[in-house]
Design a protein around this motif. Structure first.
Motif, PDB file in Angstrom:
ATOM      1  N   ASP A  67       0.838  -1.203   0.000  1.00 41.01           N
ATOM      2  CA  ASP A  67       0.000   0.000   0.000  1.00 41.01           C
ATOM      3  C   ASP A  67       0.875   1.256   0.000  1.00 41.01           C
ATOM      4  O   ASP A  67       0.882   2.036   0.945  1.00 41.01           O
ATOM      5  CB  ASP A  67      -0.936  -0.004   1.206  1.00 41.01           C
ATOM      6  CG  ASP A  67      -1.951   1.133   1.135  1.00 41.01           C
ATOM      7  OD1 ASP A  67      -2.142   1.680   0.030  1.00 41.01           O
ATOM      8  OD2 ASP A  67      -2.553   1.466   2.173  1.00 41.01           O
ATOM      9  N   ILE A  68       1.646   1.422  -1.075  1.00 44.51           N
ATOM     10  CA  ILE A  68       2.508   2.582  -1.238  1.00 44.51           C
ATOM     11  C   ILE A  68       2.296   3.128  -2.642  1.00 44.51           C
ATOM     12  O   ILE A  68       2.415   2.393  -3.624  1.00 44.51           O
ATOM     13  CB  ILE A  68       4.002   2.222  -1.045  1.00 44.51           C
ATOM     14  CG1 ILE A  68       4.245   1.637   0.364  1.00 44.51           C
ATOM     15  CG2 ILE A  68       4.881   3.443  -1.269  1.00 44.51           C
ATOM     16  CD1 ILE A  68       5.652   1.146   0.576  1.00 44.51           C
ATOM     17  N   SER A  69       1.972   4.400  -2.727  1.00 47.15           N
ATOM     18  CA  SER A  69       1.747   5.015  -4.034  1.00 47.15           C
ATOM     19  C   SER A  69       2.976   4.836  -4.917  1.00 47.15           C
ATOM     20  O   SER A  69       4.100   5.110  -4.517  1.00 47.15           O
ATOM     21  CB  SER A  69       1.439   6.505  -3.874  1.00 47.15           C
ATOM     22  OG  SER A  69       1.288   7.124  -5.141  1.00 47.15           O
ATOM     23  N   GLU A  72       2.233   0.163  -5.494  1.00 44.03           N
ATOM     24  CA  GLU A  72       1.027  -0.656  -5.364  1.00 44.03           C
ATOM     25  C   GLU A  72       0.704  -1.401  -6.654  1.00 44.03           C
ATOM     26  O   GLU A  72       0.571  -2.631  -6.677  1.00 44.03           O
ATOM     27  CB  GLU A  72      -0.138   0.259  -4.964  1.00 44.03           C
ATOM     28  CG  GLU A  72      -1.490  -0.428  -4.885  1.00 44.03           C
ATOM     29  CD  GLU A  72      -2.628   0.565  -4.678  1.00 44.03           C
ATOM     30  OE1 GLU A  72      -3.757   0.114  -4.540  1.00 44.03           O
ATOM     31  OE2 GLU A  72      -2.365   1.790  -4.680  1.00 44.03           O
ATOM     32  N   LYS A 127       2.134  14.504 -10.528  1.00 47.83           N
ATOM     33  CA  LYS A 127       2.348  13.805  -9.260  1.00 47.83           C
ATOM     34  C   LYS A 127       3.541  12.858  -9.308  1.00 47.83           C
ATOM     35  O   LYS A 127       4.067  12.458  -8.265  1.00 47.83           O
ATOM     36  CB  LYS A 127       1.095  13.028  -8.860  1.00 47.83           C
ATOM     37  CG  LYS A 127       0.780  11.827  -9.743  1.00 47.83           C
ATOM     38  CD  LYS A 127      -0.446  11.082  -9.233  1.00 47.83           C
ATOM     39  CE  LYS A 127      -0.762   9.859 -10.078  1.00 47.83           C
ATOM     40  NZ  LYS A 127      -1.935   9.119  -9.565  1.00 47.83           N
ATOM     41  N   TRP A 128       3.980  12.479 -10.523  1.00 50.62           N
ATOM     42  CA  TRP A 128       5.043  11.487 -10.619  1.00 50.62           C
ATOM     43  C   TRP A 128       6.422  12.134 -10.555  1.00 50.62           C
ATOM     44  O   TRP A 128       6.685  13.131 -11.205  1.00 50.62           O
ATOM     45  CB  TRP A 128       4.919  10.690 -11.923  1.00 50.62           C
ATOM     46  CG  TRP A 128       3.692   9.854 -11.983  1.00 50.62           C
ATOM     47  CD1 TRP A 128       2.620  10.016 -12.799  1.00 50.62           C
ATOM     48  CD2 TRP A 128       3.395   8.716 -11.174  1.00 50.62           C
ATOM     49  NE1 TRP A 128       1.665   9.062 -12.548  1.00 50.62           N
ATOM     50  CE2 TRP A 128       2.115   8.248 -11.559  1.00 50.62           C
ATOM     51  CE3 TRP A 128       4.077   8.043 -10.166  1.00 50.62           C
ATOM     52  CZ2 TRP A 128       1.519   7.143 -10.959  1.00 50.62           C
ATOM     53  CZ3 TRP A 128       3.479   6.942  -9.566  1.00 50.62           C
ATOM     54  CH2 TRP A 128       2.225   6.506  -9.970  1.00 50.62           C
ATOM     55  N   GLU A 211      -7.588  15.541  -8.557  1.00 47.53           N
ATOM     56  CA  GLU A 211      -6.145  15.566  -8.754  1.00 47.53           C
ATOM     57  C   GLU A 211      -5.789  16.771  -9.599  1.00 47.53           C
ATOM     58  O   GLU A 211      -6.647  17.373 -10.256  1.00 47.53           O
ATOM     59  CB  GLU A 211      -5.659  14.277  -9.411  1.00 47.53           C
ATOM     60  CG  GLU A 211      -6.189  14.047 -10.799  1.00 47.53           C
ATOM     61  CD  GLU A 211      -5.595  12.805 -11.435  1.00 47.53           C
ATOM     62  OE1 GLU A 211      -5.116  11.918 -10.697  1.00 47.53           O
ATOM     63  OE2 GLU A 211      -5.601  12.716 -12.670  1.00 47.53           O
ATOM     64  N   ILE A 240      -7.218  10.168  -4.748  1.00 46.79           N
ATOM     65  CA  ILE A 240      -6.493   8.941  -4.417  1.00 46.79           C
ATOM     66  C   ILE A 240      -5.007   9.272  -4.475  1.00 46.79           C
ATOM     67  O   ILE A 240      -4.491   9.660  -5.519  1.00 46.79           O
ATOM     68  CB  ILE A 240      -6.827   7.808  -5.407  1.00 46.79           C
ATOM     69  CG1 ILE A 240      -8.326   7.496  -5.375  1.00 46.79           C
ATOM     70  CG2 ILE A 240      -6.026   6.549  -5.073  1.00 46.79           C
ATOM     71  CD1 ILE A 240      -8.764   6.486  -6.413  1.00 46.79           C
ATOM     72  N   HIS A 241      -4.329   9.149  -3.346  1.00 43.53           N
ATOM     73  CA  HIS A 241      -2.904   9.508  -3.230  1.00 43.53           C
ATOM     74  C   HIS A 241      -2.675  10.964  -3.643  1.00 43.53           C
ATOM     75  O   HIS A 241      -1.694  11.279  -4.317  1.00 43.53           O
ATOM     76  CB  HIS A 241      -2.051   8.570  -4.076  1.00 43.53           C
ATOM     77  CG  HIS A 241      -2.175   7.120  -3.710  1.00 43.53           C
ATOM     78  ND1 HIS A 241      -1.979   6.674  -2.422  1.00 43.53           N
ATOM     79  CD2 HIS A 241      -2.491   6.030  -4.457  1.00 43.53           C
ATOM     80  CE1 HIS A 241      -2.156   5.362  -2.383  1.00 43.53           C
ATOM     81  NE2 HIS A 241      -2.477   4.953  -3.598  1.00 43.53           N
ATOM     82  N   ALA A 242      -3.600  11.840  -3.292  1.00 45.28           N
ATOM     83  CA  ALA A 242      -3.440  13.274  -3.582  1.00 45.28           C
ATOM     84  C   ALA A 242      -3.935  14.069  -2.387  1.00 45.28           C
ATOM     85  O   ALA A 242      -4.701  15.020  -2.520  1.00 45.28           O
ATOM     86  CB  ALA A 242      -4.208  13.642  -4.842  1.00 45.28           C
ATOM     87  N   GLU A 243      -3.478  13.658  -1.203  1.00 39.05           N
ATOM     88  CA  GLU A 243      -4.026  14.181   0.041  1.00 39.05           C
ATOM     89  C   GLU A 243      -3.896  15.697   0.162  1.00 39.05           C
ATOM     90  O   GLU A 243      -4.846  16.382   0.534  1.00 39.05           O
ATOM     91  CB  GLU A 243      -3.355  13.496   1.240  1.00 39.05           C
ATOM     92  CG  GLU A 243      -3.724  12.033   1.435  1.00 39.05           C
ATOM     93  CD  GLU A 243      -2.951  11.102   0.520  1.00 39.05           C
ATOM     94  OE1 GLU A 243      -2.062  11.589  -0.226  1.00 39.05           O
ATOM     95  OE2 GLU A 243      -3.227   9.884   0.537  1.00 39.05           O
TER      96      GLU A 243
END
Length: 369
Positions: A67-69, A72, A127-128, A211, A240-243
């Motif tokens: 469970d790691i962006s 995963e 994000k990458w 996002e 999702i993974h963009a807290e």
């Protein structure tokens, strides 16, 4: 019986995400028209009961992952392909997204007919970092070089691959996603309208994952320039993974800027059916499912000027420049959005159903096996 394994979705049904929506809509249709195919969808959300191990005639096989962006999907795809080789022995391995496509060489080495659906040029998303972007770039290259077929969800993606990876262009095919919602039996959900204080025709709607590339921050900035807005702004979706981005966005929530979270089924249809305008400010897409859903609702639509949006055949009045906050503000200030409706675009979308999409996949599968 021909076995097909599918990798790329977190789970189905009712999970947010483009790949998840495609898998939840496409494969039940495929199972109906080719019952002799045995479908296994590998998921990475643990089922709570035996009942969640099947969906609409499909087998859902949970494969645990990290469970790691960024890691995963990588580990899940690798373990899923290994599991398929050891225990299922499918004829077709269908990988959704250029992340899972990194393992197309392994899939082909195992003797699977390998299909990759190219949903979007994901490495362009901000994000990458460098490593993640390099992995996705390699995934796209592997898809084009090693898969037997690359399904492009829009003509814009295929045109791009034809230029950049011309050597294997005969492997690329365009199969646009369905995306149509069925409003024939729809009955509005009074609960969602009441819960969020909405009235028919009194709000502007945006739908999608929260996002940065969707540019909700630009939409909100444009809306906040209006001192006395005539319409509320409703944003439907979660991150999702963009807290941090989600936190910054939701800080602007107010009586007029309303975040309704993830919605589906009749509640989502209610939001579409009653909006005065659907607006999509995205900077990049592969194929935009929410636009096709809005077209199904036959509501006024305004979109950014990107190639996949052009494929919906909306008139020029419905298109505005990417990142142009002033143009967005001009649209939001209008009293009447009727110029953003197009009968031609509505009819064009009606012809692009999930059944049509499934028939094209059926033909592609048959051509391979």
């Amino acid at each position: 019986m021909s076995k097909v394994c599918v990798v790329g979705a977190r789970n189905v049904p009712d999970f947010i995400g483009g790949i998840e929506t495609v898998c939840a809509k496409l494969y039940p249709e495929l199972k109906n028209i080719v019952p002799e195919y045995d479908f296994t969808l590998f998921t990475r959300v643990k089922p709570k009961s035996k009942a969640e191990e099947n969906f609409a005639g499909l087998k859902l096989k949970y494969i645990p992952t990290i469970d790691i962006s960024g890691l995963e999907t990588t580990f899940h795809t690798l373990l899923s392909i290994l599991y398929a080789r050891l225990f299922i022995h499918p004829k077709i391995m269908h990988l959704h997204g250029i992340g899972p496509a990194f393992f197309a060489p392994l899939s082909r080495l195992f003797g699977f007919k390998t299909v990759v659906t190219h949903h979007a040029v994901d490495y362009q998303r901000p994000k990458w970092g460098g490593v993640g972007r390099a992995f996705l770039v390699k995934g796209e290259r592997n898809a084009c070089r090693y898969s037997h077929r690359v399904i492009c969800v829009s003509q814009a993606i295929k045109d791009d691959l034809d230029v950049r990876f011309a050597r294997n262009a005969e492997r690329y095919v365009t199969i646009r996603n369905g995306g149509s919602l069925d409003f024939h039996q729809h009955v509005d959900s009074p609960e969602i309208m009441h819960t969020f204080g909405l009235s028919r025709g009194k709000y502007i709607l945006a739908v999608g994952r929260l996002e940065q590339t969707k540019a909700y921050h630009e939409l909100i900035s444009a809306y906040q320039r209006i001192e006395q807005p005539k319409y509320k702004l409703v944003i439907c979706g979660v991150g999702i993974h963009a807290e941090q981005y989600v936190k910054d966005l939701t800080a602007s929530a107010s009586e007029n800027i309303i975040f309704v979270g993830f919605q589906n089924g009749e509640r989502l249809k209610t939001l579409y059916a009653n909006t005065a305008l659907f607006i999509h400010t995205s900077h990049m897409e592969g194929f935009c499912l929410v636009v096709s859903e809005a077209l199904s609702a036959k509501v006024p639509i305004a979109l950014t000027d990107i190639p996949p949006h052009r494929e919906f055949k909306l008139p020029e009045a419905c298109i505005f420049p990417v990142g142009d906050i002033e143009a967005i503000e001009t649209i939001l200030r209008q009293d009447d959005f009727s110029e953003y409706q197009s009968l031609e675009a509505f009819e064009h979308q009606c012809q692009n159903t999930w059944l049509v999409c499934a028939e094209k996949h059926k033909a592609l599968y048959h051509g391979l096996v």
